[in-house]
Design a protein around this motif. Structure first.
Motif, PDB file in Angstrom:
ATOM      1  N   TYR A   1       0.842  -1.182   0.000  1.00 19.00           N
ATOM      2  CA  TYR A   1       0.000   0.000   0.000  1.00 19.00           C
ATOM      3  C   TYR A   1       0.884   1.241   0.000  1.00 19.00           C
TER       4      TYR A   1
ATOM      5  N   GLN B   1       0.876   5.353   0.994  1.00 16.91           N
ATOM      6  CA  GLN B   1       0.166   6.364   1.767  1.00 16.91           C
ATOM      7  C   GLN B   1       0.801   7.727   1.525  1.00 16.91           C
TER       8      GLN B   1
ATOM      9  N   SER C   1      -1.909  12.787   2.035  1.00 12.93           N
ATOM     10  CA  SER C   1      -3.361  12.859   2.248  1.00 12.93           C
ATOM     11  C   SER C   1      -3.860  11.807   3.240  1.00 12.93           C
ATOM     12  N   ARG C   2      -3.021  10.871   3.591  1.00 15.15           N
ATOM     13  CA  ARG C   2      -3.295   9.800   4.568  1.00 15.15           C
ATOM     14  C   ARG C   2      -4.059   8.613   3.992  1.00 15.15           C
ATOM     15  N   GLN C   3      -4.656   8.768   2.818  1.00 14.29           N
ATOM     16  CA  GLN C   3      -5.459   7.669   2.296  1.00 14.29           C
ATOM     17  C   GLN C   3      -4.573   6.546   1.778  1.00 14.29           C
ATOM     18  N   MET C   4      -4.818   5.354   2.228  1.00 15.77           N
ATOM     19  CA  MET C   4      -4.055   4.185   1.800  1.00 15.77           C
ATOM     20  C   MET C   4      -4.529   3.757   0.411  1.00 15.77           C
TER      21      MET C   4
ATOM     22  N   LEU D   1      -3.970   0.937  -2.653  1.00 15.29           N
ATOM     23  CA  LEU D   1      -3.394  -0.360  -3.005  1.00 15.29           C
ATOM     24  C   LEU D   1      -2.513  -0.223  -4.237  1.00 15.29           C
TER      25      LEU D   1
ATOM     26  N   PHE E   1       3.686   0.680   2.658  1.00 12.11           N
ATOM     27  CA  PHE E   1       3.469  -0.336   3.675  1.00 12.11           C
ATOM     28  C   PHE E   1       3.275  -1.695   3.026  1.00 12.11           C
TER      29      PHE E   1
ATOM     30  N   LYS F   1      -8.565  -9.157   7.952  1.00 12.56           N
ATOM     31  CA  LYS F   1      -7.797  -8.068   8.559  1.00 12.56           C
ATOM     32  C   LYS F   1      -6.368  -8.090   8.029  1.00 12.56           C
ATOM     33  N   LEU F   2      -5.802  -6.907   7.902  1.00  9.40           N
ATOM     34  CA  LEU F   2      -4.452  -6.736   7.381  1.00  9.40           C
ATOM     35  C   LEU F   2      -3.470  -6.555   8.529  1.00  9.40           C
TER      36      LEU F   2
ATOM     37  N   PHE G   1       0.179  -5.075   9.104  1.00  5.00           N
ATOM     38  CA  PHE G   1       1.061  -4.161   8.393  1.00  5.00           C
ATOM     39  C   PHE G   1       2.474  -4.149   8.973  1.00  5.00           C
ATOM     40  N   GLY G   2       3.428  -3.844   8.090  1.00  3.85           N
ATOM     41  CA  GLY G   2       4.767  -3.527   8.530  1.00  3.85           C
ATOM     42  C   GLY G   2       4.832  -2.078   8.993  1.00  3.85           C
ATOM     43  N   GLN G   3       6.028  -1.661   9.418  1.00  2.00           N
ATOM     44  CA  GLN G   3       6.201  -0.319   9.972  1.00  2.00           C
ATOM     45  C   GLN G   3       6.280   0.764   8.908  1.00  2.00           C
TER      46      GLN G   3
ATOM     47  N   TYR H   1     -13.483  -2.349   8.689  1.00  4.04           N
ATOM     48  CA  TYR H   1     -12.332  -2.503   9.582  1.00  4.04           C
ATOM     49  C   TYR H   1     -11.939  -1.147  10.148  1.00  4.04           C
TER      50      TYR H   1
ATOM     51  N   TYR I   1      -8.535   0.677  11.962  1.00  2.00           N
ATOM     52  CA  TYR I   1      -7.112   0.572  12.253  1.00  2.00           C
ATOM     53  C   TYR I   1      -6.659   1.854  12.948  1.00  2.00           C
TER      54      TYR I   1
ATOM     55  N   GLN J   1       4.354   5.066  12.776  1.00  4.12           N
ATOM     56  CA  GLN J   1       4.165   3.618  12.891  1.00  4.12           C
ATOM     57  C   GLN J   1       3.303   3.076  11.757  1.00  4.12           C
ATOM     58  N   GLY J   2       3.285   1.779  11.658  1.00  2.96           N
ATOM     59  CA  GLY J   2       2.378   1.122  10.728  1.00  2.96           C
ATOM     60  C   GLY J   2       0.974   1.092  11.294  1.00  2.96           C
ATOM     61  N   LEU J   3       0.071   0.521  10.539  1.00  2.00           N
ATOM     62  CA  LEU J   3      -1.318   0.451  10.969  1.00  2.00           C
ATOM     63  C   LEU J   3      -1.516  -0.759  11.873  1.00  2.00           C
TER      64      LEU J   3
ATOM     65  N   PHE K   1      -4.392  -3.146  13.623  1.00  2.00           N
ATOM     66  CA  PHE K   1      -5.791  -3.563  13.536  1.00  2.00           C
ATOM     67  C   PHE K   1      -6.502  -3.376  14.867  1.00  2.00           C
TER      68      PHE K   1
ATOM     69  N   GLU L   1      -9.634  -6.833  -1.824  1.00  2.00           N
ATOM     70  CA  GLU L   1      -9.122  -5.484  -1.643  1.00  2.00           C
ATOM     71  C   GLU L   1      -9.948  -4.726  -0.628  1.00  2.00           C
TER      72      GLU L   1
ATOM     73  N   PHE M   1      -9.756   2.235   1.757  1.00  2.00           N
ATOM     74  CA  PHE M   1      -9.554   3.027   2.958  1.00  2.00           C
ATOM     75  C   PHE M   1     -10.122   4.432   2.828  1.00  2.00           C
ATOM     76  N   GLY M   2     -10.548   4.964   3.978  1.00  2.00           N
ATOM     77  CA  GLY M   2     -10.871   6.372   4.074  1.00  2.00           C
ATOM     78  C   GLY M   2      -9.610   7.167   4.369  1.00  2.00           C
ATOM     79  N   GLN M   3      -9.773   8.471   4.526  1.00  2.00           N
ATOM     80  CA  GLN M   3      -8.622   9.345   4.755  1.00  2.00           C
ATOM     81  C   GLN M   3      -8.287   9.500   6.227  1.00  2.00           C
TER      82      GLN M   3
END
Lengths: 115, 115
Positions: free
Chosen positions: A37, A39, A42-45, A47, A91, A102-103, A105-107, B33, B35, B41-43, B45, B103, B106-108
């Motif tokens: 992913y 990011q 804008s913060r939106q993840m 894919l 990410f 559920k995902l 995530f790495g750092q 979901y 997060y 940091q990463g996300l 859950f 898939e 995500f929101g912002q």
């Protein structure tokens, strides 16, 4: 426990060059999915690319490709012909379908593309 | 709507106050979901909804955190008696849960700052 590790907190690349972001994961499951992913500020993840563990062929999406090594539990992302718009946090994530989707995530790796 | 919508975009609250964060998923998406993304940091859950039920609440960090979903659509994440360590970006994602579609969109996010 399932974990995802991204060992490169920051990376930079010159515009038009190629960069590879590393990711390793740990699981005892055999059926799972891997994702990268993006990011932006804008913060939106967003894919970037997805790989099913049962597929041996590496996934490719335009300038983005992965090197999936199942035995080594490695899932690196290669970005070719880097563009300024590729600057973002990246990410790596892992998902087991029978655990609700559920995902994990790495750092993250902060990528800067320099002109 | 066209995408996942979260409100408010930013929230500043005083320590000890309760806050509610809202997520409007993509219409027709049955999975939702939450997060949490702490600074740098990463996300992480928090909770997963399938319809109105929450089969997996394993990521909620304490009993101050709760979430509900009504009508199989809107979800609210509530944090009671907020603490400074609750400061983070809270991201919501939805998925149609149609196999093999895996898939998540995500929101912002909502940036929560506890002062």
């Amino acid at each position: 426990a399932q974990t995802v590790t991204q060992s490169q907190p920051e990376m930079s690349v010159q515009e038009a060059e190629t960069v590879t972001l590393s990711c390793t994961y740990d699981t005892s499951e055999n059926n799972y999915y891997l994702f990268w992913y993006k990011q932006p500020p804008s913060r939106q993840m967003i894919l970037v690319i997805r790989q099913e563990a049962y597929k041996q062929q590496n996934a490719t999406e335009n300038r983005f490709s992965v090197n999936f090594q199942k035995a080594a539990k490695s899932f690196s992302l290669k970005i070719s012909d880097s563009q300024l718009g590729d600057t973002a946090m990246y990410f790596c994530a892992f998902m087991i379908p029978n655990q609700g989707g559920k995902l994990i995530f790495g750092q993250g790796t902060e990528l800067s593309v320099k002109p | 709507g066209a995408g996942v919508s979260q409100s408010p975009s930013n929230k500043v609250t005083e320590k000890g106050k309760d806050v509610e964060l809202r997520c409007d998923p993509i219409s027709g998406h049955t999975a939702l979901y939450w997060y949490r993304q702490s600074l740098g940091q990463g996300l992480e859950f928090l909770i997963y909804f399938q319809g109105n039920s929450a089969p997996d609440k394993s990521g909620l960090p304490s009993d101050r955190f709760s979430a509900e979903r009504t009508g199989g659509s809107v979800s609210t994440l509530t944090i009671q008696r907020t603490q400074q360590e609750d400061s983070a970006v809270y991201l919501c994602a939805s998925s149609p849960k149609t196999v093999p579609n895996t898939e998540a969109f995500f929101g912002q996010g909502t940036r929560l700052t506890v002062v």
